[in-house]
Design an enzyme around this catalytic site. Structure first.
Site, mmCIF file in Angstrom:
data_model
loop_
_atom_site.group_PDB
_atom_site.id
_atom_site.type_symbol
_atom_site.label_atom_id
_atom_site.label_comp_id
_atom_site.label_asym_id
_atom_site.label_seq_id
_atom_site.Cartn_x
_atom_site.Cartn_y
_atom_site.Cartn_z
ATOM 1 N N CYS A 83 -9.755 38.386 36.484
ATOM 2 C CA CYS A 83 -10.403 39.084 37.603
ATOM 3 C C CYS A 83 -11.866 38.627 37.733
ATOM 4 C CB CYS A 83 -10.265 40.590 37.443
ATOM 5 S SG CYS A 83 -10.605 41.519 38.960
ATOM 6 N N HIS A 200 -4.461 41.285 36.843
ATOM 7 C CA HIS A 200 -4.632 41.746 35.462
ATOM 8 C C HIS A 200 -3.321 41.575 34.705
ATOM 9 C CE1 HIS A 200 -8.665 43.658 35.718
ATOM 10 N NE2 HIS A 200 -8.355 43.693 36.991
ATOM 11 N N GLU A 202 -2.701 42.102 31.647
ATOM 12 C CA GLU A 202 -2.515 43.204 30.687
ATOM 13 C C GLU A 202 -1.946 44.451 31.355
ATOM 14 O OE1 GLU A 202 -6.658 43.984 32.324
ATOM 15 O OE2 GLU A 202 -5.350 42.261 31.967
#
Length: 221
Positions: A83, A200, A202
Site C-alpha cells: 500500500c 493488503h 495480510e
C-alpha cells in the site's frame, strides 16, 4: 539475525503485527524493527502501508531508514512494499502531511526514487474514495512471470483500502497487475528484487497468503 529473516519496517505509523503474523503463518520468520542497521542486515525487507506519504517520508529520512532501505535494495535484497509502502518506492507523491507542519515544499513530496513515476489521488464524483474492500487484480504479461504472483489466478480478489494510487507515468514494463477503480492503476509492480502491491495481502485471505508465501520463497532463494 539468521538467513531467511524478514524485517517489517516500523516507521511509527499503525499496527504492523498483522503483516508479521501473515508472514509467519506461511512459514516465514518476520520481526518488526525501526533500527536502520537491522534493516541493512535483513535477508528480506517489508515496508507496510499506514499513514500519509509526506509523514512517512519525513520519518524515513530523519531516522536513517530511507538510506538503509535503498542500500539493501541496491544490494539485491528482496523487498516488498504494501500500500503506502508501494507508493514510497516511487519518485514523488502528492499526498501531503496529515499532521500540522510541512516537511517538504511544493506540490510533490519526494519519495525513495527506487522506481520512476508518481503517486496521485483517486478522484471521482461517482465512485466512493477511499477505495475500500475487495476488488480484482488482473495480471499483465509481466505478472504472469512475476515470482510474487506464482499460482495467483487471473482476476484474484484482494483487499484494498486507499485513496492514492500509482499514476499513469509508471513504466508498463514493471506493472505486474492492474485494478480498475476510478481509473486503471498498477496494483502490483515488479522490477528485479523489488515488489510492491497496492492491496493488503495480510488481509486478502488465501490469495494474500499465497503472495506472502511466494515472497518468503523469494527471500530464501
Amino acid at each position: 539475525m539468521s538467513a531467511g529473516d524478514i524485517v517489517v519496517v516500523d516507521y511509527h505509523k499503525g499496527n504492523l503485527q498483522s503483516v508479521v503474523r501473515g508472514i509467519n503463518a506461511v512459514g516465514g520468520s518476520a520481526t518488526v524493527t525501526d533500527d536502520p542497521r537491522a534493516i541493512s542486515e535483513a535477508s528480506g525487507v517489508v515496508l507496510p502501508g499506514v499513514g500519509a506519504f509526506e509523514d512517512a517520508m519525513a520519518f524515513l529520512r530523519q531516522s536513517g531508514q530511507a538510506d538503509a532501505i535503498v542500500d539493501s535494495i541496491r544490494r539485491g535484497v528482496p523487498f516488498l512494499g504494501i500500500c503506502l509502502g508501494l507508493h514510497l518506492l516511487f519518485e514523488r507523491g502528492d499526498e501531503r502531511s496529515a499532521t500540522p507542519g510541512k516537511s517538504f515544499e511544493g506540490k510533490w513530496v519526494p519519495g525513495l526514487g527506487v522506481l520512476s513515476g508518481s503517486v496521485t489521488r483517486l478522484e471521482s464524483t461517482r465512485l466512493k474514495v477511499p477505495h475500500v474492500g475487495w476488488d480484482q487484480a488482473y495480471l499483465t504479461q509481466v505478472g504472469e512471470r512475476c515470482p510474487l504472483l506464482v499460482d495467483v489466478p487471473q482476476g484474484a480478489n484482494v483487499y484494498f483500502t486507499h485513496s492514492y494510487a500509482v499514476s499513469d507515468d509508471v513504466d508498463d514494463g514493471i506493472v505486474a497487475a492492474r485494478t480498475h477503480y476510478v481509473r486503471s492503476f498498477a496494483s502490483c509492480v515488479w522490477r528485479d528484487n523489488v515488489y510492491g502491491v497496492q492491496f493488503h495481502p495480510e488481509k486478502s485471505s488465501g490469495t494474500g497468503g499465497r503472495i506472502l508465501s511466494n515472497f518468503v520463497r523469494v527471500v530464501r532463494g
